[in-house]
Scaffold this active site. Sequence first.
Site, PDB file in Angstrom:
ATOM      1  N   GLU A   1      62.516  56.353  35.001  1.00  0.00           N
ATOM      2  CA  GLU A   1      62.302  56.140  36.428  1.00  0.00           C
ATOM      3  C   GLU A   1      60.854  56.410  36.816  1.00  0.00           C
ATOM      4  O   GLU A   1      60.278  55.688  37.637  1.00  0.00           O
ATOM      5  CB  GLU A   1      63.251  57.016  37.243  1.00  0.00           C
ATOM      6  CG  GLU A   1      64.704  56.575  37.187  1.00  0.00           C
ATOM      7  CD  GLU A   1      64.922  55.178  37.738  1.00  0.00           C
ATOM      8  OE1 GLU A   1      64.120  54.727  38.588  1.00  0.00           O
ATOM      9  OE2 GLU A   1      65.893  54.518  37.330  1.00  0.00           O
TER      10      GLU A   1
ATOM     11  N   TYR B   1      63.686  58.736  46.103  1.00  0.00           N
ATOM     12  CA  TYR B   1      64.232  57.653  45.286  1.00  0.00           C
ATOM     13  C   TYR B   1      64.551  58.125  43.873  1.00  0.00           C
ATOM     14  O   TYR B   1      65.642  57.884  43.347  1.00  0.00           O
ATOM     15  CB  TYR B   1      63.275  56.451  45.208  1.00  0.00           C
ATOM     16  CG  TYR B   1      63.666  55.568  44.053  1.00  0.00           C
ATOM     17  CD1 TYR B   1      64.781  54.747  44.139  1.00  0.00           C
ATOM     18  CD2 TYR B   1      62.996  55.650  42.829  1.00  0.00           C
ATOM     19  CE1 TYR B   1      65.208  54.007  43.053  1.00  0.00           C
ATOM     20  CE2 TYR B   1      63.419  54.912  41.746  1.00  0.00           C
ATOM     21  CZ  TYR B   1      64.523  54.096  41.863  1.00  0.00           C
ATOM     22  OH  TYR B   1      64.961  53.383  40.780  1.00  0.00           O
TER      23      TYR B   1
ATOM     24  N   ASP C   1      65.440  51.337  45.983  1.00  0.00           N
ATOM     25  CA  ASP C   1      64.112  50.914  45.556  1.00  0.00           C
ATOM     26  C   ASP C   1      63.793  49.582  46.227  1.00  0.00           C
ATOM     27  O   ASP C   1      64.570  49.071  47.057  1.00  0.00           O
ATOM     28  CB  ASP C   1      64.030  50.829  44.031  1.00  0.00           C
ATOM     29  CG  ASP C   1      64.660  49.570  43.470  1.00  0.00           C
ATOM     30  OD1 ASP C   1      65.558  48.992  44.140  1.00  0.00           O
ATOM     31  OD2 ASP C   1      64.279  49.140  42.367  1.00  0.00           O
TER      32      ASP C   1
ATOM     33  N   CYS D   1      67.323  37.958  43.060  1.00  0.00           N
ATOM     34  CA  CYS D   1      66.843  37.997  44.446  1.00  0.00           C
ATOM     35  C   CYS D   1      65.408  38.532  44.472  1.00  0.00           C
ATOM     36  O   CYS D   1      65.104  39.549  45.102  1.00  0.00           O
ATOM     37  CB  CYS D   1      67.773  38.869  45.290  1.00  0.00           C
ATOM     38  SG  CYS D   1      67.545  38.689  47.066  1.00  0.00           S
TER      39      CYS D   1
ATOM     40  N   CYS E   1      68.432  31.550  44.206  1.00  0.00           N
ATOM     41  CA  CYS E   1      69.637  31.523  45.033  1.00  0.00           C
ATOM     42  C   CYS E   1      70.751  30.699  44.409  1.00  0.00           C
ATOM     43  O   CYS E   1      71.937  30.961  44.654  1.00  0.00           O
ATOM     44  CB  CYS E   1      69.304  30.987  46.423  1.00  0.00           C
ATOM     45  SG  CYS E   1      68.065  31.960  47.310  1.00  0.00           S
TER      46      CYS E   1
ATOM     47  N   CYS F   1      75.351  35.119  51.910  1.00  0.00           N
ATOM     48  CA  CYS F   1      74.006  35.626  52.189  1.00  0.00           C
ATOM     49  C   CYS F   1      73.568  35.206  53.585  1.00  0.00           C
ATOM     50  O   CYS F   1      73.463  34.004  53.887  1.00  0.00           O
ATOM     51  CB  CYS F   1      73.023  35.102  51.146  1.00  0.00           C
ATOM     52  SG  CYS F   1      71.310  35.596  51.459  1.00  0.00           S
TER      53      CYS F   1
END
Length: 312
Positions: A51, A134, A152, A207, A214, A223
């Site tokens: 991370e 986070y 995030d 995305c 898409c 969406c």
Amino acid sequence: MTPRARVAAAAAHPAEAAPLVERVVAWFEESARDLPWRAADRSPWGVLVSEVMLQQTPVVRVEPAWRAWMAAWPTPADLAAASTADVLRAWDRLGYPRRALRLQECARAIVARHGGRVPDDEEALLALPGIGAYTAAAVRAFAFGRRSVVLDTNVRRVLARVVAGAALPAPSLTAGEVRDAAALVPADDVAAARWAAASMELGALVCTARSPRCEVCPVASSCAWLARGRPADDHPGRRRTQAWAGTDRQVRGRIMALLRDALHPVPLHAVDAVWPDAAQRTRCLESLEADGLVTRVPPASIDDEPTFTLPA
């Protein structure tokens, strides 16, 4: 209905959000990347290291560095005892080398406060050097399988588009955004951790910010952004762009690269050769010293020049 109202409405009706979560998680089960920090035998320390490394650095650059790092320092105690110079060399070109120093400080704190074991408590995680909201949430979710709100850039973008109907989230995370996202997280620990990983992966692979795919999105049919005709970003003038060429970041990077590759202290004239602008070069060298990333070795006599090394 405003974008914020759409998010609040979805958050207020968890049953309506369940199909969204289920479809994204089902897609994740089929499409997730095989990353080493997701393996069944990964340690909480390995998750924490990943991370920190992944902050502002793409997976393709992090994966080999993470493997080498974990081979060298598989536990917090190993990193805590390492030479700072070795740590900075191992960080190599991941960028923002202060993260490496903070990670070593974090390892030392884990050894001193928690017997060398990464804590699973949010408050304890947040108290560690270099660990923000986070990262603490991500470690709880991905290392310990706990329910947490992992937000995030990728997750924020997915929620902004699918639920709020906006092209991109606001430039800065808001308390309201955190509150609404939390209401969408499944109550069960395992399901919540899976949703965190799945929504993040969807943002990373499908995305995306500039070229969303898409046509292969598992939730395209629901969406809100697509339904609105893919409107443009509401905040184009407020987004920061990270230039590189000619910046202090580039100069600092060149100086660090020179010192990482050197077997012996580097004389000032060699540092001078990495960048033509003397004022900018001096400013960057001094900032690296102030950050604890470079050590200046005084000359032995007035006829000699100073030399520079990575911290001992």
